[in-house]
Design a protein around this motif. Structure first.
Motif, PDB file in Angstrom:
ATOM      1  N   TRP A 267     -16.244  36.199 -23.609  1.00  0.00           N
ATOM      2  CA  TRP A 267     -15.152  36.630 -22.754  1.00  0.00           C
ATOM      3  C   TRP A 267     -13.867  36.365 -23.525  1.00  0.00           C
ATOM      4  CZ3 TRP A 267     -13.744  40.002 -19.619  1.00  0.00           C
ATOM      5  CH2 TRP A 267     -12.529  39.927 -18.944  1.00  0.00           C
ATOM      6  N   PHE A 268     -12.982  37.339 -23.554  1.00  0.00           N
ATOM      7  CA  PHE A 268     -11.725  37.219 -24.282  1.00  0.00           C
ATOM      8  C   PHE A 268     -10.569  37.037 -23.314  1.00  0.00           C
ATOM      9  CE2 PHE A 268     -14.394  39.832 -27.147  1.00  0.00           C
ATOM     10  CZ  PHE A 268     -14.340  39.054 -28.294  1.00  0.00           C
ATOM     11  N   GLU A 269      -9.737  36.047 -23.591  1.00  0.00           N
ATOM     12  CA  GLU A 269      -8.514  35.810 -22.834  1.00  0.00           C
ATOM     13  C   GLU A 269      -7.312  35.939 -23.778  1.00  0.00           C
ATOM     14  OE1 GLU A 269      -7.891  35.167 -19.702  1.00  0.00           O
ATOM     15  OE2 GLU A 269      -9.755  34.453 -18.781  1.00  0.00           O
ATOM     16  N   PRO A 270      -6.181  36.473 -23.306  1.00  0.00           N
ATOM     17  CA  PRO A 270      -4.985  36.525 -24.153  1.00  0.00           C
ATOM     18  C   PRO A 270      -4.508  35.118 -24.503  1.00  0.00           C
ATOM     19  CG  PRO A 270      -4.726  37.891 -22.186  1.00  0.00           C
ATOM     20  CD  PRO A 270      -5.957  37.069 -21.979  1.00  0.00           C
ATOM     21  N   TYR A 271      -4.114  34.930 -25.749  1.00  0.00           N
ATOM     22  CA  TYR A 271      -3.598  33.634 -26.182  1.00  0.00           C
ATOM     23  C   TYR A 271      -2.289  33.310 -25.473  1.00  0.00           C
ATOM     24  CZ  TYR A 271      -2.318  29.852 -29.381  1.00  0.00           C
ATOM     25  OH  TYR A 271      -1.966  28.642 -29.912  1.00  0.00           O
ATOM     26  N   THR A 272      -1.468  34.327 -25.270  1.00  0.00           N
ATOM     27  CA  THR A 272      -0.246  34.219 -24.467  1.00  0.00           C
ATOM     28  C   THR A 272      -0.230  35.383 -23.491  1.00  0.00           C
ATOM     29  OG1 THR A 272       1.183  35.608 -25.852  1.00  0.00           O
ATOM     30  CG2 THR A 272       0.913  33.285 -26.513  1.00  0.00           C
ATOM     31  N   ASN A 273       0.763  35.403 -22.598  1.00  0.00           N
ATOM     32  CA  ASN A 273       0.861  36.511 -21.646  1.00  0.00           C
ATOM     33  C   ASN A 273       1.748  37.639 -22.164  1.00  0.00           C
ATOM     34  OD1 ASN A 273       3.355  35.342 -21.449  1.00  0.00           O
ATOM     35  ND2 ASN A 273       3.264  34.910 -19.240  1.00  0.00           N
ATOM     36  N   THR A 274       2.016  37.664 -23.478  1.00  0.00           N
ATOM     37  CA  THR A 274       2.806  38.748 -24.052  1.00  0.00           C
ATOM     38  C   THR A 274       2.022  40.056 -23.996  1.00  0.00           C
ATOM     39  OG1 THR A 274       1.958  38.326 -26.279  1.00  0.00           O
ATOM     40  CG2 THR A 274       3.985  37.174 -25.619  1.00  0.00           C
ATOM     41  N   THR A 275       2.738  41.158 -23.975  1.00  0.00           N
ATOM     42  CA  THR A 275       2.098  42.475 -23.952  1.00  0.00           C
ATOM     43  C   THR A 275       1.195  42.656 -25.158  1.00  0.00           C
ATOM     44  OG1 THR A 275       3.977  43.431 -22.770  1.00  0.00           O
ATOM     45  CG2 THR A 275       2.532  44.961 -23.946  1.00  0.00           C
ATOM     46  N   GLU A 276       1.643  42.159 -26.320  1.00  0.00           N
ATOM     47  CA  GLU A 276       0.870  42.329 -27.550  1.00  0.00           C
ATOM     48  C   GLU A 276      -0.482  41.628 -27.465  1.00  0.00           C
ATOM     49  OE1 GLU A 276       5.068  43.090 -28.256  1.00  0.00           O
ATOM     50  OE2 GLU A 276       4.005  41.365 -27.377  1.00  0.00           O
ATOM     51  N   ASP A 277      -0.496  40.399 -26.965  1.00  0.00           N
ATOM     52  CA  ASP A 277      -1.759  39.668 -26.866  1.00  0.00           C
ATOM     53  C   ASP A 277      -2.669  40.251 -25.794  1.00  0.00           C
ATOM     54  OD1 ASP A 277      -0.895  38.073 -28.898  1.00  0.00           O
ATOM     55  OD2 ASP A 277      -0.683  36.246 -27.702  1.00  0.00           O
ATOM     56  N   VAL A 278      -2.083  40.747 -24.724  1.00  0.00           N
ATOM     57  CA  VAL A 278      -2.883  41.393 -23.672  1.00  0.00           C
ATOM     58  C   VAL A 278      -3.560  42.650 -24.218  1.00  0.00           C
ATOM     59  CG1 VAL A 278      -2.773  42.593 -21.455  1.00  0.00           C
ATOM     60  CG2 VAL A 278      -1.524  40.442 -21.771  1.00  0.00           C
ATOM     61  N   LYS A 279      -2.817  43.442 -24.979  1.00  0.00           N
ATOM     62  CA  LYS A 279      -3.391  44.645 -25.572  1.00  0.00           C
ATOM     63  C   LYS A 279      -4.458  44.282 -26.614  1.00  0.00           C
ATOM     64  CE  LYS A 279       0.504  47.827 -24.926  1.00  0.00           C
ATOM     65  NZ  LYS A 279       1.529  48.664 -25.618  1.00  0.00           N
ATOM     66  N   ALA A 280      -4.201  43.237 -27.366  1.00  0.00           N
ATOM     67  CA  ALA A 280      -5.184  42.796 -28.367  1.00  0.00           C
ATOM     68  C   ALA A 280      -6.483  42.350 -27.699  1.00  0.00           C
ATOM     69  CB  ALA A 280      -4.600  41.669 -29.205  1.00  0.00           C
ATOM     70  N   THR A 281      -6.370  41.757 -26.533  1.00  0.00           N
ATOM     71  CA  THR A 281      -7.554  41.314 -25.790  1.00  0.00           C
ATOM     72  C   THR A 281      -8.391  42.504 -25.346  1.00  0.00           C
ATOM     73  OG1 THR A 281      -6.371  39.340 -25.041  1.00  0.00           O
ATOM     74  CG2 THR A 281      -8.342  39.967 -23.812  1.00  0.00           C
ATOM     75  N   GLN A 282      -7.733  43.548 -24.875  1.00  0.00           N
ATOM     76  CA  GLN A 282      -8.470  44.756 -24.504  1.00  0.00           C
ATOM     77  C   GLN A 282      -9.121  45.379 -25.737  1.00  0.00           C
ATOM     78  OE1 GLN A 282      -9.273  46.108 -21.435  1.00  0.00           O
ATOM     79  NE2 GLN A 282     -10.591  47.307 -22.784  1.00  0.00           N
ATOM     80  N   ARG A 283      -8.405  45.323 -26.852  1.00  0.00           N
ATOM     81  CA  ARG A 283      -8.951  45.856 -28.104  1.00  0.00           C
ATOM     82  C   ARG A 283     -10.201  45.071 -28.513  1.00  0.00           C
ATOM     83  NH1 ARG A 283      -4.324  45.989 -30.325  1.00  0.00           N
ATOM     84  NH2 ARG A 283      -4.457  44.143 -31.654  1.00  0.00           N
ATOM     85  N   ALA A 284     -10.164  43.761 -28.316  1.00  0.00           N
ATOM     86  CA  ALA A 284     -11.339  42.939 -28.618  1.00  0.00           C
ATOM     87  C   ALA A 284     -12.537  43.368 -27.786  1.00  0.00           C
ATOM     88  CB  ALA A 284     -11.016  41.467 -28.375  1.00  0.00           C
ATOM     89  N   ASN A 285     -12.311  43.627 -26.508  1.00  0.00           N
ATOM     90  CA  ASN A 285     -13.400  44.096 -25.647  1.00  0.00           C
ATOM     91  C   ASN A 285     -13.907  45.458 -26.089  1.00  0.00           C
ATOM     92  OD1 ASN A 285     -13.910  42.049 -23.693  1.00  0.00           O
ATOM     93  ND2 ASN A 285     -11.976  42.530 -22.684  1.00  0.00           N
TER      94      ASN A 285
END
Length: 507
Positions: A267-285
């Motif tokens: 399960w991937f969680e964003p490291y921070t709540n920044t837009t960039e980390d949130v998008k990176a988390t979706q990319r990981a999935n």
């Protein structure tokens, strides 16, 4: 009372407090799960069987990989000697209360040349193994390929790099359906198809150990990390889809079984709540999960994969897309912990990229070498919810879930008990939230040969004494905990009074 025995009492009292520290559900028992839900444990052929060149078996790519020193110098020539000790091992499974057992068939043992003649000794072994499981009331769940393609096919045409592998795999699968399908209802084509492609063909962290500089964990002499993982993953999907079609057209009506694919999923969680980390988390999935599940559900790869990998990612023809779409009866997932994702756009700035660079993220959450997985049971709840919401709530079997620990004779494995208590509770939460999860398999029944660490660490409910020529099996605290849970006890009540402590605990 010995000091070990006192520690056992104290540990169980702490774990059994029901204060919510370790998990999401304070109290539960087997009866809280649906009657048709199945609990089991598992191993794989190369990790447990041994008898590497006995009774006609030939080498697989895992044999070659291990003998090249990549499994910390260890190999599976003997392993747990499951090939000779399977009768008593199945007795242990029955004593533990397993309702199902997940294992793999060694393609090299059943068909030593990769195609053609079936090895009679191998056929006899798996027939007797399956029959004995069923006689004990244990459902056999079979994986067809657990990272152990016959080496002869690797040598002949490059193994999974060639389309010829698709045809040979389907022929091998048909032998298994024909010979064992009257008793086996649950088939998995590939174990951890995503990690198989990445580890075997990008980083060389698993068989067959291919990579190219600067991407591998070793100095590879063969391979190309920039495109081989994608090509191999593509062939996995085509082989899987063709196998499912064969089963449904030729065997389903008679055998009434199910065929699925297994993936390693964090399960991937964003490291921070920044837009960039949130998008990176979706990319990981999208890269870990969508790489295989998007084609199986929608008929094509995720758009972000096609964008970032470009022409290095194979494309499906219209016919292939139609064949792959919908070609699974269930999804098997191996889940161990949660990772935290941070955006890393710089990895896209170079033209010489591997699959990991295409993902454009870094992660934290696991320290290497792995000592123990942190307890993150809510991650499993969220993962199962994500599969429900994004992919139509497919039937799911949790094929692997367990706690790693240094492999030694310490039988009081309280971290593993805490882990099991937390994650089985997480499955119950997910079921109550509508997840279509059908079963849970603890990894692993024994301490096994592991991919990178060899015999240095293990996941087992049972310790195997490698210094004893009999390879004696000893139950750990986790084996007793799991057995008591399977026998119907409330987990908050599984304390010292309910455990059958054998001599090996207090000796």
């Amino acid at each position: 009372m010995s000091n070990v025995f006192r520690l056992l009492v104290l540990s169980l009292l702490v774990i059994g407090k029901g204060d919510g520290v370790y998990g999401l559900v304070d109290e539960y028992r087997r009866d809280d799960f649906p009657a048709e839900f199945v609990f089991g444990s598992g191993t794989s052929a190369y990790q447990v069987e041994g008898a590497a060149l006995e009774d006609g078996r030939s080498y697989s790519i895992w044999d070659t990989y291990a003998h090249s020193g990549f499994c910390s110098g260890a190999n599976g020539d003997i392993a747990c000697d499951g090939y000779h000790k399977y009768k008593e091992d199945i007795e242990l499974m029955a004593e533990t209360g397993l309702e199902a057992y997940r294992f793999s068939i060694s393609w090299s043992r059943l068909i030593p040349n990769g195609r053609g003649s079936v090895n009679v000794k191998g056929l006899q072994f798996y027939n007797d193994f399956i029959n004995r499981l069923i006689a004990q009331g244990i459902e056999p769940h079979v994986t067809l390929n657990h990272i152990d393609l016959p080496q002869i096919l690797e040598d002949e045409y490059g193994g999974w790099l060639s389309r010829k592998s698709v045809e040979d795999f389907v022929a091998y699968a048909e032998v298994c359906f024909r010979e064992f399908g009257d008793r086996v209802l649950h088939w998995t084509t590939f174990n951890e198809a995503n990690l198989y492609a990445l580890g075997g063909y990008d980083t060389a962290s698993s068989p067959p150990g291919r990579c190219s500089s600067p991407f591998g964990y070793i100095n590879c002499t063969i391979g190309d990390s920039t495109y081989e993982p994608y090509l191999v993953g593509h062939h996995f999907l085509l082989a899987h889809a063709s196998t499912v079609r064969l089963y449904h057209e030729k065997y389903k009506a008679m055998q009434h079984g199910f065929v699925g694919l297994n993936l390693l999923l964090f399960w991937f969680e964003p490291y921070t709540n920044t837009t960039e980390d949130v998008k990176a988390t979706q990319r990981a999935n999208d890269f870990y999960l969508g790489w295989f599940l998007n084609p199986l559900v929608n008929g094509d790869y995720p758009e972000i994969m096609k964008k970032n990998a470009g022409k290095r990612l194979p494309s499906f023809t219209k016919i292939e897309s139609e064949k792959v779409k919908g070609s699974f009866d269930f999804l098997g997932i191996n889940h161990y912990t949660t990772l935290y994702v941070k955006d890393n756009p710089k990895s896209l700035e170079t033209d010489n990229r591997d699959a990991y660079a295409d993902m454009a993220f870094t992660y934290t959450g696991i320290e290497f070498p792995i000592a123990e997985f942190p307890l993150k049971p809510m991650g499993l709840v969220k993962l199962l919810s994500y599969l429900k919401e994004e992919y139509g709530n497919p039937p799911i079997y949790i094929h692997e879930n367990g706690q790693v620990h240094a492999r030694n004779a310490t039988l009081i494995d309280t971290p593993r008990v805490a882990y099991l208590q937390a994650y089985i509770g997480a499955v119950l939460v997910a079921l109550r939230n509508g997840s279509n999860t059908k079963g849970y398999f603890q990894w692993s029944f024994f301490d096994l040969l592991e991919m990178v660490g060899g015999y240095g660490y293990g996941y087992g409910l049972y310790y195997v004494d490698l210094d004893d020529k009999e390879l004696t099996r000893y139950p750990k605290l986790s084996a007793h905990w799991y057995a008591n849970f399977l026998k119907g006890n409330n987990i908050s009540d599984i304390v010292i009074s309910n455990l059958k402590v054998k001599g090996s605990f207090s000796s």
